[in-house]
Scaffold this motif. Structure first.
Motif, short mmCIF file in Angstrom:
data_model
loop_
_atom_site.label_atom_id
_atom_site.label_comp_id
_atom_site.label_asym_id
_atom_site.label_seq_id
_atom_site.Cartn_x
_atom_site.Cartn_y
_atom_site.Cartn_z
N THR A 245 32.65 -15.14 -70.73
CA THR A 245 32.51 -15.57 -69.34
C THR A 245 33.58 -16.60 -69.04
N ARG A 246 34.23 -16.42 -67.89
CA ARG A 246 35.20 -17.39 -67.38
C ARG A 246 34.86 -17.68 -65.93
N SER A 247 34.63 -18.94 -65.63
CA SER A 247 34.33 -19.37 -64.26
C SER A 247 35.27 -20.52 -63.91
N ASP A 248 35.85 -20.46 -62.73
CA ASP A 248 36.80 -21.48 -62.28
C ASP A 248 36.65 -21.63 -60.77
N ASN A 249 36.00 -22.71 -60.34
CA ASN A 249 35.80 -22.91 -58.92
C ASN A 249 35.99 -24.37 -58.56
N ASN A 250 35.89 -24.67 -57.28
CA ASN A 250 36.12 -26.03 -56.80
C ASN A 250 34.91 -26.94 -56.98
N GLY A 251 33.76 -26.35 -57.35
CA GLY A 251 32.56 -27.15 -57.56
C GLY A 251 31.88 -27.53 -56.26
N PRO A 252 30.67 -28.07 -56.35
CA PRO A 252 29.96 -28.55 -55.16
C PRO A 252 30.29 -30.01 -54.89
N ILE A 253 30.04 -30.45 -53.67
CA ILE A 253 30.17 -31.87 -53.30
C ILE A 253 28.98 -32.20 -52.41
N PRO A 254 28.30 -33.32 -52.65
CA PRO A 254 27.22 -33.71 -51.74
C PRO A 254 27.77 -34.30 -50.45
N LYS A 255 26.92 -34.39 -49.48
CA LYS A 255 27.27 -34.93 -48.16
C LYS A 255 26.54 -36.24 -47.94
N VAL A 256 27.26 -37.27 -47.47
CA VAL A 256 26.62 -38.54 -47.15
C VAL A 256 25.75 -38.33 -45.91
N THR A 257 24.44 -38.57 -46.06
CA THR A 257 23.49 -38.30 -44.98
C THR A 257 22.83 -39.55 -44.43
N ASN A 258 22.89 -40.66 -45.15
CA ASN A 258 22.29 -41.93 -44.71
C ASN A 258 23.17 -43.07 -45.20
N CYS A 259 23.12 -44.19 -44.46
CA CYS A 259 23.84 -45.38 -44.91
C CYS A 259 23.08 -46.62 -44.46
N ASN A 260 23.26 -47.71 -45.18
CA ASN A 260 22.66 -48.99 -44.81
C ASN A 260 23.66 -50.10 -45.12
N THR A 261 23.83 -51.02 -44.20
CA THR A 261 24.85 -52.07 -44.33
C THR A 261 24.31 -53.35 -44.94
N THR A 262 22.98 -53.47 -45.06
CA THR A 262 22.40 -54.68 -45.65
C THR A 262 21.30 -54.28 -46.62
N ARG A 263 21.03 -55.17 -47.56
CA ARG A 263 19.93 -54.99 -48.50
C ARG A 263 19.40 -56.37 -48.85
N ASN A 264 18.10 -56.56 -48.65
CA ASN A 264 17.46 -57.86 -48.90
C ASN A 264 18.18 -58.99 -48.16
N GLY A 265 18.63 -58.67 -46.93
CA GLY A 265 19.26 -59.69 -46.09
C GLY A 265 20.72 -59.93 -46.36
N ALA A 266 21.30 -59.30 -47.39
CA ALA A 266 22.70 -59.50 -47.74
C ALA A 266 23.53 -58.30 -47.28
N THR A 267 24.76 -58.57 -46.85
CA THR A 267 25.66 -57.51 -46.42
C THR A 267 26.15 -56.71 -47.62
N LEU A 268 26.16 -55.37 -47.46
CA LEU A 268 26.67 -54.48 -48.50
C LEU A 268 28.05 -53.98 -48.10
N PRO A 269 29.11 -54.45 -48.73
CA PRO A 269 30.45 -53.96 -48.36
C PRO A 269 30.57 -52.45 -48.49
N THR A 270 30.03 -51.88 -49.57
CA THR A 270 30.10 -50.43 -49.72
C THR A 270 29.23 -49.73 -48.69
N GLY A 271 28.18 -50.39 -48.22
CA GLY A 271 27.38 -49.82 -47.14
C GLY A 271 28.16 -49.75 -45.84
N LEU A 272 28.96 -50.77 -45.54
CA LEU A 272 29.81 -50.74 -44.34
C LEU A 272 30.79 -49.57 -44.41
N LEU A 273 31.41 -49.37 -45.58
CA LEU A 273 32.35 -48.27 -45.74
C LEU A 273 31.64 -46.92 -45.68
#
Length: 822
Positions: A245-273
Motif C-alpha cells: 500500500t502506498r498513500s500520499d495526500n495532503n492530509g486533513p486540517i481542522p478549522k478554527v471554530t471558536n476563539c476567546n481573548t481572555t481567560r480568568n480575567g487575563a488577556t490571551l495574546p494567542t486568543g487575540l490572534l
C-alpha cells in the motif's frame, strides 16, 4: 460465550439464504476457524464486499459510520485512524484497544509520536470475503490489546476457476477509482489471485493561505495484493499473501471554530490572534482552512508477506502455522490545530515593526528533518493446533504466538510552538510573540523528539468447547501473555533568544548539565545550552516497560430449537503497558489495564412467508487500571504542551445491542440495528508532577463521574433494499438506502465544546447488475445525501484562546461500471 450480532447486515446479501432456510449462511472466522455465522455465539457485525462497495467504504472512518458500538478517530488522517468499541478507545501513544487482523495476522506496529499502524489504512477494503467486527474482549484466541474487540479483514482466497473483473468509478471532487482482480488456476494444484485498487480524489477543504496546496482532505492511494494457494499434498496446503500500500495526500486540517481573548480575567495574546483568524475566514465558505506548514502531507508505505501452512494431520487434528513479516513507514507534516496567526502592525498597543505580517502557529505536527514519523518492521509467528474428540462432542484449539517489532531506523517529530519559522528544519525561526510581549526566547519554542522502539510479545493459549447435550455447550479458554517494550529516546527543546539564533537544551532536566536548571523560586535557567555539534546524540534516554497477564473466557450456550441460541459468558481482557518515549519527563512509561466483562443474549431466526432474524445482547464491563491521557502544560510557555499516559482511571460500562432483519415480500428486504452504550468514569486518581519537571499544570481529557470519550450513548442504522420485478433478460435493478444515527459524541472534557452534536446521515445506491444479460454492472452511489455539515474531532484549546474542529465529508456521489469476465 457472547452471542452473534449482525449490526449492519444488509438484507441484499442475506435475503435469499433467509428466505430459503430461515437462517444466515455467511461464513465467519471469529473463532479462528470457518463456521456458519448463526452458529457462532460471539457478538459480531459482518459486512460482505457487496455491502462495502454499496456504502462506498474506503477508510476506517467509513466503517465506523455504519457499525453501532464502533467509533473511530481519524485526527491524524485516514492512514492513522484508531478504533473504539463499547467505550474502549485508544489514547495517543498507547497500544490499540481494538486489534485489526488481516488474514489472521495482526496489523503491523507503528510506534511513533503520532498514531500509526495497528489499523486499517487506505486500500484495506477491496476484494474481501467480509469484514467482521467482534465486540468485547477477545483475549483468548486473539491475544492482548483486544479489550474493546477485534476487527477481522478476510481477503478473498484464490479459487479453482478463471475469472475476475475491472471496475472504474468517477465522482465529484474529481474522484477517480480503478479496481481490477484476476483469479486463475495454475495446473491442478495451485491457484493465483491478483488485485489492485487505485483512487485519487481532490480535497474538500480549501486552503486560503499562500503556503501549501489549494486543497486538503484529499485521497491518493494505490493498493496491490497477490495471493497464491498451493496444494503440496492432498492434506497439506500453503497459502501466501503479498500486499503493498502506498498513500500520499495532503492530509486533513481542522478549522478554527471558536476563539476567546481572555481567560480568568487575563488577556490571551494567542486568543487575540485566533479571533483575527476566525474573523478573516468568515464569509469565505464552510470548508475554508489555513495552513502554515511547508510541504504538508501524510505519506504511508506498507508491505507485508503472510504465509499460512495448514496440515490436515487426521480427521481429528489440524496443524496450522501462520508467519508474517511487514514494514510500515509513515510521515506526517500537518497543521494539527488549524491555526495560522498573522502578526498585526500593532499588537497589545505596541508596534510590531519588522514582525508585522509574520505567520506563526500553535503546534504543527511535523516529522523530524529527513526522518519518518513511524518506521517499524513487524514479524509474527503463530503455531496453532485444533481438533475434536469424543465423536465430535469436544472441539479444541491451542497454540503459541511470538511477535517482534523492530525500528527500521530513528524516527520522530519536531513541533514548533508559537514560533514564526521560515524553515524550522534548519532552525530559521523567530520568537515573534515573545519579542512583542517582552519575553523573547521564552514564549515560543521548538521540540524535537526522536526514538527507536522495540516491542516483543509472547503468548500461549488454549480453548475448548464441550457439548454436554445436543442443545447445551460449555466453553472455556485461557491465554497467558508476556510483553516487553524498549525505547531509546532523545528529547530536545530549541529556543530562540534572537531571530535564527537556536539554543538547544535537553527537554528532560534530569538528563544532565544541558537540561534547564530549576531555580529556588520555581523558574528555570536556560543558560547552559547544548553545543550544536553534539545535539545529534545529546539528551538520550533508555526506557523499558514489561507487563504480563492471563486472560480467560468461560461461557455456556443453549439451543432449545434449531433457530434459537441463548448464551452467557464471563471474560477477562488485558491491554499491555508500554513506553511513552515522547511523554513529559517522569511520564515515560505506563502499566497494563484490565477489564472483566459479563454478557448475556439471545439470537433467533425464522423462515416462512416473511423470513428474518432478531438478535439481542446485554453486557456489563468492570474496567480498572485504565490508561488515560493527561495534558502537560507549562503556564509560562517555556515549552510546548505535551501529553502523558497514566493508569489513573476505573470505569463501568454497560449496554444493549439489538439487530433485526426481515423480508416482508419478494424483492424487499429491511434490516435495522441499535446500540445503547452507557459509560461512566467512576474514579480518576490525581496525578502529581515530579519535582524539577518543566511542566507545572496537568489537565485530564476525561472527567470523573462522566461518560468516556468516543462512547456515544445511542447508535442506530436502518437499511432498506428493493429489487424491481423485471425480466431476467433485463438484469437485476436494486434500489437501496441506509440511514445511520449517532447521538452526541464526547472527544474531550476540557470544556463543553469538546462534545460533537448528534449526527444522522443518509446514503443511497442504485445498482443494475448484468445489464441486459451482459457481464456489465452499473451503479450510482451517494453518501451524506442531505449534505450535512458536521465535525469528527475537537481540539479544545480554550486555555490558548481557540477551539478547532475536523470537518466531516460533505455530499459525495459517483458512478461505477464493472466488467466481469470468466
Amino acid at each position: 460465550m457472547p452471542s452473534t450480532q449482525v449490526w449492519a447486515q444488509a438484507a441484499d446479501a442475506a435475503a435469499e439464504n433467509i428466505r430459503a432456510s430461515g437462517s444466515n449462511d455467511i461464513i465467519v472466522t471469529a473463532r479462528r476457524q470457518e463456521e456458519r455465522l448463526q452458529d457462532v455465539p460471539i457478538s459480531i457485525t459482518v459486512f460482505d464486499q457487496k455491502q462495502i462497495d454499496n456504502r462506498n467504504v474506503v477508510s476506517a472512518l467509513d466503517l465506523a459510520k455504519y457499525t453501532p458500538s464502533l467509533a473511530a478517530n481519524s485526527r491524524f488522517g485516514a492512514e492513522n485512524t484508531t478504533f473504539s468499541i463499547r467505550g474502549f478507545y485508544q489514547e495517543l501513544r498507547t497500544t490499540a484497544s481494538v486489534a485489526v487482523y488481516f488474514a489472521d495476522v495482526v496489523s503491523p506496529r507503528g510506534g511513533g509520536s503520532t498514531s500509526g499502524g495497528d489499523g486499517a489504512g487506505p486500500g484495506s477494503f477491496f476484494d474481501l470475503q467480509n469484514v467482521q467486527v467482534l465486540k468485547g474482549p477477545q483475549g483468548t484466541l486473539f491475544g492482548r490489546n483486544t479489550t474493546g474487540g477485534a476487527i477481522l479483514l478476510v481477503p478473498r482466497k484464490p479459487e479453482d476457476t478463471f475469472g475476475g473483473y475491472v471496475e472504474g468509478r468517477v465522482g465529484n471532487y474529481g474522484m477517480r477509482r480503478v479496481q481490477s482482480v484476476v483469479n486463475t488456476p495454475i495446473g491442478d494444484q495451485a491457484r493465483l489471485r491478483l488485485g489492485v485498487d487505485w483512487q485519487d480524489r481532490d480535497g474538500y477543504l480549501r486552503n486560503i493561505a499562500p503556503t501549501g496546496p489549494d486543497r486538503f482532505a484529499d485521497i491518493n492511494y494505490v493498493a496491490a495484493r497477490a495471493s497464491l494457494v498451493v496444494d503440496l499434498t492432498p492434506d497439506l496446503e500453503n497459502y501466501t499473501i503479498a500486499s503493498y500500500t502506498r498513500s500520499d495526500n495532503n492530509g486533513p486540517i481542522p478549522k478554527v471554530t471558536n476563539c476567546n481573548t481572555t481567560r480568568n480575567g487575563a488577556t490571551l495574546p494567542t486568543g487575540l490572534l485566533s479571533c483575527d483568524q476566525f474573523a478573516r475566514e468568515q464569509g469565505l465558505g464552510r470548508y475554508v482552512v489555513e495552513n502554515t506548514v511547508p510541504r504538508p502531507g501524510i505519506e504511508l508505505d506498507q508491505w507485508q508477506i503472510i504465509n499460512t501452512t495448514t496440515l490436515q494431520a487426521s480427521d481429528s487434528l489440524t496443524i496450522k502455522n501462520i508467519a508474517s513479516y511487514a514494514q510500515l513507514t509513515s510521515t506526517s507534516r500537518t497543521e494539527a490545530f488549524g491555526t495560522r496567526w498573522i502578526m498585526p502592525e500593532t499588537f497589545l498597543g505596541q508596534p510590531t515593526g519588522d514582525l508585522a505580517g509574520r505567520e506563526l502557529s500553535f503546534v504543527p505536527v511535523m516529522a523530524a528533518p529527513g526522518l519518518a514519523s513511524n518506521d517499524q518492521s513487524t514479524f509474527s509467528e503463530e503455531l496453532q493446533f485444533s481438533g475434536s474428540a469424543g465423536a465430535g462432542r469436544l472441539t479444541w484449539q491451542a497454540g503459541a504466538y511470538y511477535e517482534k517489532s523492530n525500528p527500521l531506523g530513528t524516527y520522530g517529530n519536531q513541533n514548533p510552538s508559537n514560533l514564526s519559522c521560515a524553515d524550522s528544519d534548519t532552525f530559521q525561526c523567530v520568537d515573534a510573540l515573545g519579542r512583542v510581549l517582552g519575553r523573547e526566547g521564552r514564549q515560543g519554542s521548538l521540540s524535537r523528539q526522536l526514538t527507536r522502539t522495540t516491542f516483543r510479545n509472547i503468548g500461549l493459549y488454549g480453548q475448548a468447547t464441550f457439548d454436554v447435550t445436543d442443545s447445551i455447550s460449555l466453553t472455556g479458554g485461557i491465554r497467558y501473555t508476556w510483553d516487553k517494550t524498549n525505547s531509546v529516546a532523545r528529547k530536545q527543546v530549541i529556543r530562540f533568544p534572537a531571530e535564527n539564533d537556536a539554543r538547544i537544551y535537553c527537554l528532560n532536566p534530569a538528563l544532565g548539565p544541558n537540561g534547564p536548571v530549576q531555580n529556588p523560586d520555581g523558574s528555570f535557567d536556560f543558560s547552559n545550552s547544548i553545543d550544536p555539534a553534539a545535539a545529534a546524540t545529546a539528551c538520550q534516554q533508555s526506557i523499558e516497560q514489561k507487563s504480563k497477564a492471563p486472560t480467560w473466557m468461560l461461557g455456556a450456550d443453549f439451543k432449545p430449537a434449531d433457530n434459537i441460541l441463548l448464551y452467557a459468558k464471563y471474560s477477562r481482557g488485558y491491554r499491555q503497558g508500554s513506553t511513552n518515549p515522547f511523554g513529559g519527563d517522569g511520564f515515560e512509561t505506563f502499566g497494563p489495564e484490565k477489564v472483566d466483562t459479563y454478557e448475556v443474549g439471545a439470537k433467533t431466526s425464522w423462515s416462512g412467508a416473511m423470513p428474518g432474524n432478531f438478535n439481542i445482547a446485554g453486557y456489563y464491563n468492570d474496567f480498572t487500571d485504565q490508561q488515560v491521557q493527561l495534558g502537560l502544560i507549562n503556564l509560562q510557555g517555556l515549552v510546548a504542551p505535551n501529553t502523558a499516559i497514566v493508569n489513573a482511571g476505573s470505569s463501568r460500562i454497560y449496554g444493549v445491542e439489538v439487530e433485526a432483519a426481515i423480508s416482508p415480500f419478494a424483492g424487499f428486504d429491511l434490516s435495522a440495528s441499535y446500540g445503547y452504550l452507557n459509560t461512566k468514569l467512576k474514579t480518576l486518581t490525581p496525578v502529581t508532577i515530579p519535582p524539577g519537571s518543566l511542566y507545572n499544570f496537568v489537565l485530564f481529557t476525561s472527567l470523573a463521574g462522566e461518560a468516556l470519550p468516543y462512547s456515544p450513548k445511542h447508535q442506530a442504522s436502518v437499511t432498506a433494499s428493493y429489487s424491481l420485478p423485471l425480466p431476467e433478460s433485463v438484469g437485476t435493478v436494486t434500489l437501496s438506502g441506509t440511514y445511520s444515527y449517532r447521538s452526541k459524541l464526547i472527544t474531550t472534557y476540557t470544556s463543553a465544546e469538546g462534545t460533537l452534536r448528534p449526527l444522522s446521515l443518509l446514503d443511497l445506491n442504485l445498482n443494475w447488475e448484468s445489464v441486459a444479460g451482459s457481464p456489465i454492472d452499473l451503479g450510482v452511489f451517494a453518501t451524506n445525501v442531505t449534505n450535512k455539515y458536521y465535525y469528527t474531532h475537537v481540539n479544545e484549546q480554550s486555555s490558548s484562546g481557540f477551539i478547532s474542529r475536523y470537518l466531516g465529508e460533505p455530499r459525495m456521489y459517483g458512478l461505477r461500471v464493472r466488467y466481469r469476465f470468466d
